[in-house]
Every structure is written in structure tokens, then in C-alpha cells.
Design an enzyme around this catalytic site. Sequence first.
Site, PDB file in Angstrom:
ATOM      1  N   ARG A 224     -47.755 -63.633 -77.807  1.00  0.00           N
ATOM      2  CA  ARG A 224     -47.606 -63.604 -79.259  1.00  0.00           C
ATOM      3  C   ARG A 224     -48.633 -64.574 -79.859  1.00  0.00           C
ATOM      4  O   ARG A 224     -48.906 -65.634 -79.275  1.00  0.00           O
ATOM      5  CB  ARG A 224     -46.196 -64.033 -79.687  1.00  0.00           C
ATOM      6  CG  ARG A 224     -45.100 -63.015 -79.386  1.00  0.00           C
ATOM      7  CD  ARG A 224     -45.227 -61.740 -80.234  1.00  0.00           C
ATOM      8  NE  ARG A 224     -44.132 -60.797 -80.002  1.00  0.00           N
ATOM      9  CZ  ARG A 224     -44.197 -59.747 -79.192  1.00  0.00           C
ATOM     10  NH1 ARG A 224     -45.307 -59.483 -78.511  1.00  0.00           N
ATOM     11  NH2 ARG A 224     -43.160 -58.939 -79.061  1.00  0.00           N
ATOM     12  N   HIS A 272     -53.339 -55.687 -80.274  1.00  0.00           N
ATOM     13  CA  HIS A 272     -51.974 -55.708 -79.716  1.00  0.00           C
ATOM     14  C   HIS A 272     -51.695 -54.438 -78.885  1.00  0.00           C
ATOM     15  O   HIS A 272     -50.745 -53.698 -79.156  1.00  0.00           O
ATOM     16  CB  HIS A 272     -50.939 -55.848 -80.861  1.00  0.00           C
ATOM     17  CG  HIS A 272     -49.611 -56.385 -80.401  1.00  0.00           C
ATOM     18  ND1 HIS A 272     -48.903 -57.328 -81.105  1.00  0.00           N
ATOM     19  CD2 HIS A 272     -48.844 -56.100 -79.306  1.00  0.00           C
ATOM     20  CE1 HIS A 272     -47.774 -57.589 -80.477  1.00  0.00           C
ATOM     21  NE2 HIS A 272     -47.714 -56.865 -79.371  1.00  0.00           N
TER      22      HIS A 272
HETATM   23  P1  NAP Z   1     -39.380 -62.282 -69.437  1.00  0.00           P
HETATM   24  O1  NAP Z   1     -39.140 -61.387 -68.267  1.00  0.00           O
HETATM   25  O2  NAP Z   1     -38.227 -62.704 -70.274  1.00  0.00           O
HETATM   26  O3  NAP Z   1     -40.128 -63.576 -68.888  1.00  0.00           O
HETATM   27  C1  NAP Z   1     -40.309 -64.713 -69.662  1.00  0.00           C
HETATM   28  C2  NAP Z   1     -40.883 -65.821 -68.801  1.00  0.00           C
HETATM   29  O4  NAP Z   1     -41.220 -66.931 -69.661  1.00  0.00           O
HETATM   30  C3  NAP Z   1     -39.871 -66.342 -67.770  1.00  0.00           C
HETATM   31  O5  NAP Z   1     -40.519 -66.664 -66.568  1.00  0.00           O
HETATM   32  C4  NAP Z   1     -39.343 -67.624 -68.438  1.00  0.00           C
HETATM   33  O6  NAP Z   1     -38.912 -68.627 -67.539  1.00  0.00           O
HETATM   34  C5  NAP Z   1     -40.596 -68.109 -69.153  1.00  0.00           C
HETATM   35  N1  NAP Z   1     -40.250 -69.015 -70.234  1.00  0.00           N
HETATM   36  C6  NAP Z   1     -39.475 -68.781 -71.321  1.00  0.00           C
HETATM   37  N2  NAP Z   1     -39.346 -69.882 -72.065  1.00  0.00           N
HETATM   38  C7  NAP Z   1     -40.034 -70.859 -71.427  1.00  0.00           C
HETATM   39  C8  NAP Z   1     -40.257 -72.228 -71.684  1.00  0.00           C
HETATM   40  N3  NAP Z   1     -39.730 -72.841 -72.758  1.00  0.00           N
HETATM   41  N4  NAP Z   1     -41.004 -72.920 -70.807  1.00  0.00           N
HETATM   42  C9  NAP Z   1     -41.523 -72.316 -69.720  1.00  0.00           C
HETATM   43  N5  NAP Z   1     -41.351 -71.013 -69.410  1.00  0.00           N
HETATM   44  C10 NAP Z   1     -40.616 -70.297 -70.262  1.00  0.00           C
HETATM   45  O7  NAP Z   1     -40.435 -61.627 -70.439  1.00  0.00           O
HETATM   46  P2  NAP Z   1     -41.514 -60.478 -70.131  1.00  0.00           P
HETATM   47  O8  NAP Z   1     -40.880 -59.162 -70.078  1.00  0.00           O
HETATM   48  O9  NAP Z   1     -42.332 -60.906 -68.974  1.00  0.00           O
HETATM   49  O10 NAP Z   1     -42.382 -60.532 -71.482  1.00  0.00           O
HETATM   50  C11 NAP Z   1     -43.031 -61.703 -71.897  1.00  0.00           C
HETATM   51  C12 NAP Z   1     -43.544 -61.566 -73.309  1.00  0.00           C
HETATM   52  O11 NAP Z   1     -44.679 -60.703 -73.346  1.00  0.00           O
HETATM   53  C13 NAP Z   1     -42.593 -60.910 -74.298  1.00  0.00           C
HETATM   54  O12 NAP Z   1     -41.638 -61.835 -74.779  1.00  0.00           O
HETATM   55  C14 NAP Z   1     -43.509 -60.412 -75.381  1.00  0.00           C
HETATM   56  O13 NAP Z   1     -43.610 -61.352 -76.430  1.00  0.00           O
HETATM   57  C15 NAP Z   1     -44.856 -60.286 -74.677  1.00  0.00           C
HETATM   58  N6  NAP Z   1     -45.334 -58.893 -74.687  1.00  0.00           N
HETATM   59  C16 NAP Z   1     -46.509 -58.598 -75.285  1.00  0.00           C
HETATM   60  C17 NAP Z   1     -46.978 -57.294 -75.273  1.00  0.00           C
HETATM   61  C18 NAP Z   1     -48.301 -56.932 -75.885  1.00  0.00           C
HETATM   62  O14 NAP Z   1     -48.641 -55.760 -75.939  1.00  0.00           O
HETATM   63  N7  NAP Z   1     -49.105 -57.884 -76.290  1.00  0.00           N
HETATM   64  C19 NAP Z   1     -46.237 -56.290 -74.643  1.00  0.00           C
HETATM   65  C20 NAP Z   1     -45.043 -56.625 -74.031  1.00  0.00           C
HETATM   66  C21 NAP Z   1     -44.598 -57.940 -74.059  1.00  0.00           C
HETATM   67  P3  NAP Z   1     -37.661 -68.404 -66.538  1.00  0.00           P
HETATM   68  O15 NAP Z   1     -38.163 -67.422 -65.483  1.00  0.00           O
HETATM   69  O16 NAP Z   1     -37.375 -69.739 -66.010  1.00  0.00           O
HETATM   70  O17 NAP Z   1     -36.555 -67.809 -67.369  1.00  0.00           O
HETATM   71  C1  GLV Z   2     -44.824 -55.786 -77.513  1.00  0.00           C
HETATM   72  O1  GLV Z   2     -45.459 -56.660 -78.009  1.00  0.00           O
HETATM   73  C2  GLV Z   2     -43.564 -55.974 -76.883  1.00  0.00           C
HETATM   74  O2  GLV Z   2     -43.014 -57.086 -76.961  1.00  0.00           O
HETATM   75  O3  GLV Z   2     -43.047 -55.023 -76.257  1.00  0.00           O
END
Ligand code: NAP
Ligand code: GLV
Length: 309
Positions: A224, A272
Site C-alpha cells: 500500500r 496497482h
Molecule cells: P497476510 O497473509 O495477512 O500476511 C501479512 C504479513 O505481514 C504476515 O507475515 C504478518 O506477520 C506481517 N505483518 C503484519 N503486521 C506486521 C507488523 N506490524 N510487523 C511485522 N510484520 C507484520 O497478507 P497477504 O495476503 O500476504 O497480503 C499482504 C498485503 O499485500 C495485503 O494486505 C495488501 O495490502 C497487499 N496487496 C497488494 C496487491 C496489489 O496489487 N498491489 C494485491 C494483493 C495484496 P505474521 O505472519 O506474524 O502475522
Molecule cells: C489489492 O490491492 C488487494 O489487496 O487485493
Amino acid sequence: MRILLHRADGNTEPWVRDFTEVLPGAEMVVWQEGAQEAPCDYAVLWGPPAALLGQLAQVKAIFLAGAGVDAILKFGDALPNVPIVRLGDAGMAVQMAEYVAHAVLRYFRRFDEYEKQARRGVWSPLALPKKSEFTIGVLGMGKLGLRVIDTMAHFGFPLRGWSRTPKQLAGVACYSGVESLGDFLAGTRVLVCMLPLTPETSNLLDRARLSLLPQGAYLINVARGAHVAEPDLLTLIRSGHLAGATLDVFRNEPLPAPHPFWDEPRITMTPHISALTVRRDSVCQIAGKINALENGEPVADVVDRTLGY
Ligand code: NAP
Ligand code: GLV
């Protein structure tokens, strides 16, 4: 069963079609501002407006058609006290791996410089950076971050990851907690941000933190825009401390026309798109979770509202 559907992009028709196919018993209700609808059992949302919240009073769960949850949790106590369920991968992790692999290899193999040389008719091999000193540091070791780490491991880069809770992963130096962030950054040559946006991670990458990266480090932000203090990033690139950045996300999207990033050639930007929602996979995943909830079974990817992800 009635399912309320809303998409900020207005492209609801193919979603209705897919849900009707995958959940033949369900009646799909496309949200329209001002329309008085009978209560729905579930909601499937992406980027809902505040005006929609009144329609959620009787839903049993809210499903998000994306991985990030910041755009819904911002409504705080105005949300009903029901499970909020995000997408878990659903075809996004492989896209993230493609995007990050491309950005890392482009910088590592100096393709931008070859591109410039080619335009000038120059034939001149450039020295390769030492791979052993080209550590990739991934912030966030969740569904998407782990896939990126796994993909980059195939290229033989030294890898480190940072998460909130401690982890152990073969071949990866694992760091956890804010107290370890300085050490993590100090040894990272390419920083990949894959964190959820929460109060703890907002503005995490400010001037002080980005300055901890070694000279010549590179940032890839696919999470983000609000994770990064944009003016600080620009200052550090222009001062030469950072070599550049690949950014897929911004504080304001679309990135406004007068924004200094547009004029900075060391910043590569995309709108994005690093991991787009794959509609069919998402519909199947959400439908599976709705069926599980109807059968009284637990589902994965329920958001922890206290943690913010
Ligand atoms: P996820 O499975 O919830 O993983 C989040 C990771 O971040 C976990 O390892 C978590 O730690 C860590 N984390 C959270 N808060 C933290 C903190 N305060 N300090 C250190 N580590 C922290 O999420 P995901 O599915 O991988 O997705 C991640 C993000 O990608 C989404 O939230 C979204 O904003 C972004 N995204 C972007 C796009 C795009 O097109 N640009 C698309 C999809 C997603 P723990 O393992 O210890 O819980
Ligand atoms: C896209 O940014 C998503 O969080 O799926």
C-alpha cells in the site's frame, strides 16, 4: 440465500454470472445507492462506500474480493460484528512472484542500463553485482510474501524476511518485531514491501528507516502507498542513497498528474496491478467459504480487527 455484491469499479455483471454458476441457489443483489433491499445473508465487497454499511445489518459474514482489508476496516465500529473474510491468495501470489522477480532481476542484471546503452548504439558488457551481497529483504511473510520468498530462492539470492510473529524458514534469515527492523534493513539490498496496511505499518518506511538500507539499495512496494513516506523516498533517491524504486501502489491512486514521481526516471511505476483479483478463483474460494459457514464449519482468512489484518 441472498448475497449483496458491490464493486467500486462497477464491474459487477461478470461476478453475478460467476456466483450464479458456482452457487446456483444464491440470489445476487447488486448494491445501488438509495435502493431499499430486503436483508442479505452475505456481502461480497470491494471498496464499499459508507452509504452501503446500512445494508450489512443482518449479514452473517462480509467477504472481501481482495487481500488487503484497510479499505473496509477504516469504517471501524460502523461495521457489524460479523466475520470479515479476505481472499487468501486466490491466484494473486503467483502474480506477486512474477512482478517482484521481474523488478529484482531487472535491477540485478542492469537491464535499464543496457536499454540506455542500446539506444545509444553502445555494445559494452557491464559488471554483475556480487550475488552474495545482493540480499532481498521481504517485509511481510504472509500468503503473498512467502510465495515471493520461495520464488526468489530459486535464483540463489540471500533472503531475509520480517514478520510480526517469529518464524523459521529454511534458507531464510527471519526477523520479527519492530525491534529487529533496523538490523533487517541494514543488511537488505532490495527491500520488498508486502505488508498489510495497519496502524503499526502505516508510514513504516520513512526517512529514518529507509536511511538504514545500505547505499545503493532498491525499494519495491507492492503493498500500500501509505507504507512509504513518499517525499522521503524521493529525497533519498535524489541524494543517491537509494538507487531507485519500483512502485505499484501510492498514497493517492490514481497518482495525481502533478506528482514528482512522474519525473523521476529512477522510479518505475505501475497502476496497482502487481496482483489483480482473479475473478473465477475468488468466486470459487468465497463460495466454498459460504458453504462452510452454512455448515457451521470454520473458514480461513478471517480478519483480526484488533491487529488490522
Ligand atoms: P497476510 O497473509 O495477512 O500476511 C501479512 C504479513 O505481514 C504476515 O507475515 C504478518 O506477520 C506481517 N505483518 C503484519 N503486521 C506486521 C507488523 N506490524 N510487523 C511485522 N510484520 C507484520 O497478507 P497477504 O495476503 O500476504 O497480503 C499482504 C498485503 O499485500 C495485503 O494486505 C495488501 O495490502 C497487499 N496487496 C497488494 C496487491 C496489489 O496489487 N498491489 C494485491 C494483493 C495484496 P505474521 O505472519 O506474524 O502475522
Ligand atoms: C489489492 O490491492 C488487494 O489487496 O487485493
